[in-house]
Design an enzyme around this catalytic site. Structure first.
Site, PDB file in Angstrom:
ATOM      1  N   ARG A  85      14.288  -0.979  16.969  1.00  0.00           N
ATOM      2  CA  ARG A  85      14.408  -1.546  18.366  1.00  0.00           C
ATOM      3  C   ARG A  85      15.764  -2.641  18.347  1.00  0.00           C
ATOM      4  NH1 ARG A  85       8.232  -3.831  19.686  1.00  0.00           N
ATOM      5  NH2 ARG A  85       8.705  -4.195  17.665  1.00  0.00           N
TER       6      ARG A  85
ATOM      7  N   LYS B   6      -0.488   0.527   4.737  1.00  0.00           N
ATOM      8  CA  LYS B   6      -1.771  -0.479   5.453  1.00  0.00           C
ATOM      9  C   LYS B   6      -1.082  -1.957   5.595  1.00  0.00           C
ATOM     10  CE  LYS B   6      -1.633  -3.562   1.716  1.00  0.00           C
ATOM     11  NZ  LYS B   6      -1.774  -5.058   2.082  1.00  0.00           N
TER      12      LYS B   6
ATOM     13  N   HIS C 178       0.545   1.219  -2.814  1.00  0.00           N
ATOM     14  CA  HIS C 178       1.243   1.848  -3.802  1.00  0.00           C
ATOM     15  C   HIS C 178       0.630   1.479  -4.519  1.00  0.00           C
ATOM     16  CE1 HIS C 178       1.495  -3.136  -3.312  1.00  0.00           C
ATOM     17  NE2 HIS C 178       2.034  -3.182  -4.942  1.00  0.00           N
TER      18      HIS C 178
ATOM     19  N   GLU D 131      -2.395 -12.961  -9.621  1.00  0.00           N
ATOM     20  CA  GLU D 131      -0.447 -12.933  -8.829  1.00  0.00           C
ATOM     21  C   GLU D 131      -0.963 -14.889  -8.725  1.00  0.00           C
ATOM     22  OE1 GLU D 131       0.811 -10.734  -5.250  1.00  0.00           O
ATOM     23  OE2 GLU D 131      -1.163 -10.558  -4.600  1.00  0.00           O
TER      24      GLU D 131
ATOM     25  N   ASP E 252      -5.926  -7.564   2.276  1.00  0.00           N
ATOM     26  CA  ASP E 252      -4.975  -7.586   1.982  1.00  0.00           C
ATOM     27  C   ASP E 252      -5.209  -6.974   0.395  1.00  0.00           C
ATOM     28  OD1 ASP E 252      -1.840  -7.752   1.755  1.00  0.00           O
ATOM     29  OD2 ASP E 252      -2.539  -9.466   0.174  1.00  0.00           O
TER      30      ASP E 252
ATOM     31  N   HIS F 122      -5.826  -2.024  -3.058  1.00  0.00           N
ATOM     32  CA  HIS F 122      -6.256  -1.286  -4.148  1.00  0.00           C
ATOM     33  C   HIS F 122      -6.878  -0.987  -4.957  1.00  0.00           C
ATOM     34  CE1 HIS F 122      -1.903  -2.256  -2.632  1.00  0.00           C
ATOM     35  NE2 HIS F 122      -1.656  -3.202  -2.456  1.00  0.00           N
TER      36      HIS F 122
ATOM     37  N   LYS G 222      -3.839 -15.406  -5.021  1.00  0.00           N
ATOM     38  CA  LYS G 222      -3.321 -15.449  -5.354  1.00  0.00           C
ATOM     39  C   LYS G 222      -3.068 -17.222  -5.899  1.00  0.00           C
ATOM     40  CE  LYS G 222      -0.841 -13.313  -1.472  1.00  0.00           C
ATOM     41  NZ  LYS G 222      -0.143 -11.973  -1.741  1.00  0.00           N
TER      42      LYS G 222
HETATM   43  C1  BG6 Z   1       0.385  -6.096  -1.218  1.00  0.00           C
HETATM   44  C2  BG6 Z   1       0.036  -7.004  -1.008  1.00  0.00           C
HETATM   45  O1  BG6 Z   1      -0.338  -4.867  -0.943  1.00  0.00           O
HETATM   46  O2  BG6 Z   1       0.341  -6.310  -2.867  1.00  0.00           O
HETATM   47  C3  BG6 Z   1       0.623  -8.157  -1.746  1.00  0.00           C
HETATM   48  O3  BG6 Z   1       0.561  -7.239   0.821  1.00  0.00           O
HETATM   49  C4  BG6 Z   1       0.224  -8.601  -2.912  1.00  0.00           C
HETATM   50  O4  BG6 Z   1       0.006  -9.533  -1.251  1.00  0.00           O
HETATM   51  C5  BG6 Z   1       0.627  -7.237  -3.673  1.00  0.00           C
HETATM   52  O5  BG6 Z   1       0.967  -9.420  -3.681  1.00  0.00           O
HETATM   53  C6  BG6 Z   1       0.756  -6.761  -4.913  1.00  0.00           C
HETATM   54  O6  BG6 Z   1       1.388  -5.731  -5.633  1.00  0.00           O
HETATM   55  P1  BG6 Z   1       1.702  -5.437  -6.859  1.00  0.00           P
HETATM   56  O7  BG6 Z   1       2.343  -4.979  -7.134  1.00  0.00           O
HETATM   57  O8  BG6 Z   1       3.029  -6.647  -6.662  1.00  0.00           O
HETATM   58  O9  BG6 Z   1       0.796  -6.411  -7.849  1.00  0.00           O
END
Ligand code: BG6
Length: 488
Positions: A46, A151, A181, A219, A238, A243, A343
């Site tokens: 945009r 996602k 990812h 994390e 999330d 994952h 987290k």
């Molecule tokens: C993301 C989440 O998909 O993955 C995040 O939205 C998270 O909240 C992240 O921090 C973690 O990815 P990685 O590769 O750092 O373990």
């Protein structure tokens, strides 16, 4: 294998993801010869920018890269374009089509197109619809049109289905690439190789020999600047819906008959179909939710979740979850899978632990007066990239005594350099390989498993009772520690 010529369009190109992840990934692919011989990259968003302004922005973002090479960037820049558009109006999409048609003539990109949606999911529907309306989603026998989405794929089963119906109206399943990812991480990809390219592990990979499996992604980061999204999502949406479920499926799946996208994805779906539904009475025992409070991370005081900017002061969003999952099939009956993510935990660790049972009879018990710990296989995904196996040996000395030792392989010492997750995702999408992407049936099966849990937690007002506070910098809420300890 070099991908066929194509035009890549990035929607939401004025945002953070493009400058921080996508462009560096494309640049690195260009460095390694991973881009097609003929390609273009078009940013679409945009924000009112000209192609020149977009090029300048990208150059600035990229020039901080360690491996920045002006000559290479000049080449990429000459294939970089920008189209301003409004996602709700066809006009800009018409202009985009004209731009892509011109690129086909000038850069020989054929009619191969990839549309990467680096936008909030709220505009996925609008973009897919406009692309369909201007005829950019059709494939001919000799060309492809693919859409890449990140996602969240919905926020529960009904919304995931709704999103799918919208995408389906314009794209067939083989055209849709749903990114996770985690799947692009080398060590995650290795799980199937490890299990099915060696004959010594698979015979013991079952309920007879395995006591439990723990899969964790902890994390140190807090919610950062993403409270708007995270308040709505929480850790289950999330991290679990994507994952963690992928990791679980790779550890639990049956051997696919071929290493081909749909064969592998079939086996994953079978795992999801076997997940034991969560009955309300299991909630207390098999699900521990937590939310971080203030604490200390690496010697620095940090805020609690409720004090973070844009978080409601009485927020009930979980930032930690530990779930005991059961896979109800022949192989895994009775083996708990502990799935954990949170987290603001003490360390960032992504790890899979496969704990084997103790020997059925210990002939050493009387002599040693000690129990023998079962073997343990640890696959480390972060920060280490390694696999280690712990087993018992005789400790040297006159008196018989056992000592556990660990045999370890570190991917850093292996040959070859891996691709970064976004490089891999972009490359596979250009090659049309859906192996590392979610298929819709799996998305729905996982939502089918998680949605009742989310409803139990959110709609029955039970969250207050179930949401345990934990200090930032700790290993999570005290009731989860027993399961967390299985990681170490
Ligand atoms: C993301 C989440 O998909 O993955 C995040 O939205 C998270 O909240 C992240 O921090 C973690 O990815 P990685 O590769 O750092 O373990």
């Amino acid at each position: 294998q070099r991908p066929a010529p194509c035009a890549l369009v990035i929607f939401g190109a004025s945002g953070d993801l493009t400058a921080r992840k996508l462009m560096p990934a494309l640049y690195n692919l260009a460095c390694n010869g991973g881009l097609p011989e003929a390609y273009t990259i078009t940013g679409a968003a945009r924000t009112d920018l000209s192609t020149d302004q977009f090029r300048t922005r990208m150059r600035e973002a990229m020039s901080t890269q360690d491996n920045f090479d002006t000559a290479l960037w000049d080449q990429i820049e000459s294939r970089l374009f920008y189209q301003q558009l409004d996602y709700d109006e066809s006009q800009g999409f018409g202009a985009l089509k004209t731009m892509l048609d011109n690129q086909r003539e000038e850069f020989s990109t054929r009619d191969n197109r990839i549309f990467y949606l680096a936008t909030p999911p709220t505009v996925y529907e609008a973009i897919a619809t406009r692309l369909g309306q201007v005829g950019l989603t059709h494939e001919k026998a000799s060309s492809f049109a693919r859409i890449v989405v990140e996602k969240p794929f919905g926020r529960d089963l009904p919304s995931a289905r709704h999103l799918d119906i919208t995408l389906d109206a314009h794209f067939a399943e083989h055209q849709i690439f749903r990114i996770d990812h985690y799947l692009a991480k080398e060590t995650i990809q290795n799980i199937l190789m490890f299990r099915f390219a060696n004959s010594i592990f698979e015979p013991v990979w079952n309920r007879q020999y395995i006591e439990y499996v723990t899969c964790a992604s902890s994390e140190q980061l807090g919610v950062e600047h993403r409270a708007g999204y995270y308040e709505q999502a929480g850790v289950l949406r999330d991290m679990f819906q994507n994952h963690m479920m992928q990791i679980l499926a790779l550890v639990a799946a049956e051997p696919p008959s071929l290493f081909a996208a749909d064969r592998v994805r079939d086996e994953k779906s079978k795992v999801y179909r076997s997940l034991r539904p969560f009955a309300p009475e299991r909630l207390r025992d098999d699900l521990i939710l937590g939310q971080y409070g203030p604490g200390t991370m690496n010697g620095k005081a940090v805020l609690g979740y409720r004090q973070e900017p844009d978080v409601a002061p009485n927020s009930k969003t979980p930032t930690f979850a530990m779930m005991r999952v059961w896979v109800d099939n022949w192989r895994w009956q009775g083996v708990p899978f502990h799935i954990m993510s949170g987290k603001r935990l003490r360390e960032k660790i992504t790890r899979i632990v496969v704990q084997f049972r103790e020997v059925p009879h210990s002939m050493f018990r009387d002599v040693l007066g000690q129990d023998i710990a079962g073997n343990r296989l640890v696959m480390d995904i972060h920060p280490e990239n390694s696999i280690s196996l712990t087993f018992q040996t005789k400790a040297p000395g006159a008196k018989p005594c056992l000592s556990p030792v660990t045999m370890s392989f570190d991917f850093a010492t292996g040959s070859g350099e891996g691709l970064d997750a976004y490089e891999k995702v972009l490359l596979d999408c250009m090659l049309g390989d859906q192996m590392l992407f979610w298929r819709q049936d799996s998305v729905e099966l996982c939502w089918g498993f998680l949605t009742p849990i989310l409803e139990l937690c959110e709609e029955c007002g039970d969250v207050r009772e179930h949401l345990h506070p934990y200090s930032a910098g700790s290993w999570g809420p005290p009731p989860a520690l027993e399961m967390v300890n299985t990681l170490f």
